[in-house]
Scaffold this motif. Structure first.
Motif: not given
Length: 164
Positions: A3-6, A26-30
């Motif tokens: 659950n802690n992994l996206h 930036q996409w990864i961060k968003n």
């Protein structure tokens, strides 16, 4: 716990251009990606350090050529995990890392399957052997399968015909 992994995945169609890489970071961060599978990196070894430095991620690669293939797994440096081992093919189509995260072992596999059906069938047989030999934990498989559901994602000539 998982659950802690996206986990995100993206076919980037090449990341040799620095501005494109910056937009991708930036996409990864968003998206708040902790782990990102990318396909069609079009990298060679000379660009590995750039991605690691620019993105603030640990990066694992299987290179294709500078104009085709290539897969990578990026893990956010803030994620507390232990790398157990890494396995890859020589064609830029498979990268797998075995990691330990919160006392659970995961086998993270990113693939870029061929788009020609006969090659894809052979690839999946090779992938099965690869997994049987190298995967040691809960398998998480992602990537570009280069296939679509028939009559859903592809237009069929039968669907396009007008009813008489």
């Amino acid at each position: 716990m998982l659950n802690n992994l996206h986990i995100c995945t993206a076919n980037v169609k090449g990341l040799r251009d620095k501005q494109k890489r910056l937009r991708f970071y930036q996409w990864i961060k968003n998206q708040k990606c902790k782990i990102t599978f990318i396909q069609e990196t079009h990298f060679n070894t000379s660009l590995e350090n750039a991605l690691t430095i620019e993105s603030d991620h640990s990066c694992y690669y299987s290179h294709g050529t500078t104009s085709s293939r290539g897969v990578a797994i990026l893990i956010n440096n803030k994620l507390d995990y232990k790398l157990i081992d890494e396995h890859k093919d020589l064609e830029g189509r498979i990268i797998m890392i075995n990691i330990e995260f919160e006392n659970i072992i995961y086998s993270l596999i990113n693939i870029y399957a061929p788009n020609i059906e006969s090659e894809r069938n052979s690839f999946y047989k090779k992938l099965n052997d690869f997994l049987n030999k190298n995967a040691i934990g809960t398998i998480i498989l992602g990537g570009d399968m280069n296939d679509a559901l028939k009559n859903v994602d592809r237009k069929s000539s039968n669907i396009l015909k007008k009813a008489s």
